[in-house]
Design an enzyme around this catalytic site. Sequence first.
Site, short mmCIF file in Angstrom:
data_model
loop_
_atom_site.label_atom_id
_atom_site.label_comp_id
_atom_site.label_asym_id
_atom_site.label_seq_id
_atom_site.Cartn_x
_atom_site.Cartn_y
_atom_site.Cartn_z
N ASP A 35 0.89 -1.24 -0.03
CA ASP A 35 -0.01 0.06 -0.06
C ASP A 35 0.76 1.19 -0.15
O ASP A 35 0.45 2.23 0.71
CB ASP A 35 -0.92 -0.01 1.21
CG ASP A 35 -1.84 -1.17 1.50
OD1 ASP A 35 -1.86 -1.94 0.25
OD2 ASP A 35 -2.75 -0.98 2.28
N LYS A 94 -6.90 -4.95 -3.03
CA LYS A 94 -7.74 -5.40 -1.76
C LYS A 94 -8.76 -4.24 -1.38
O LYS A 94 -8.56 -3.20 -1.37
CB LYS A 94 -7.06 -5.86 -0.76
CG LYS A 94 -6.22 -4.78 -0.19
CD LYS A 94 -5.10 -5.11 0.76
CE LYS A 94 -4.02 -4.07 1.29
NZ LYS A 94 -4.50 -3.17 2.19
N CYS A 96 -1.71 -2.50 7.73
CA CYS A 96 -1.87 -3.46 6.55
C CYS A 96 -0.50 -4.25 6.50
O CYS A 96 -0.15 -5.41 6.03
CB CYS A 96 -2.12 -2.75 5.30
SG CYS A 96 -3.90 -2.11 5.36
#
Length: 204
Positions: free
Chosen positions: A15, A101, A150
């Site tokens: 990310d 995601k 994450c």
Amino acid sequence: MLNSTWSQTALIVVDFQNDFCPGGSLAVPQGDEIYPVVQDLINDFQDHDRPIVLTRDYHPFNHVSFKKRGGPWPDHCVQGTQGAEFFPQLRVPPSAAHFLKGYLEDVDAYSGFEGRLAANGSITEVTLASWLGSHDVKRLYITGLATDYCVKATAMDATSAGFDTTVITNGIKGVNVSPHDSDQALHEMQERGVHLMEWPISHG
Ligand SMILES: [Zn+2]
């Protein structure tokens, strides 16, 4: 790294997106400062012809994790916006695998292992675990944002799935809603068998 350690090893960049960097809607403090380490990792893994995986948060505009729907977060990483794009300086090799995601309105996901492979402009059914298995990967190096969400979720799932997992400590930054969240996250990861390592930048 020693040449022998490159075999069966893949890189996961979690990310590293505009909305998680300063100026973004859900900025991780100093999130942009991991850039030199992330890029060096990508370059080194590319030089050694090892798999490189990049995950992205990829939400519909009305995603369940957003405050307007009762979730914990401001709108972030909305599909089709700049916020969902990679950190601008990041040079991503064409061979890298992309996993998305949180792309369904009512499903949130922190771990890259909840993502699906994006290929030829569409999201496939291929999971990260199956993709890594098909590339004979046994060891993972993990970098990206954010340490306490994450990155942690991805590292925990990686070690649970049996991968020898190393988190690069100078290639991560945390949100720290509470001041010690990142330290706590690193501690929890270590307790689960995740290794921590500072990456020695080689390309300057
Ligand atoms: Zn999200």
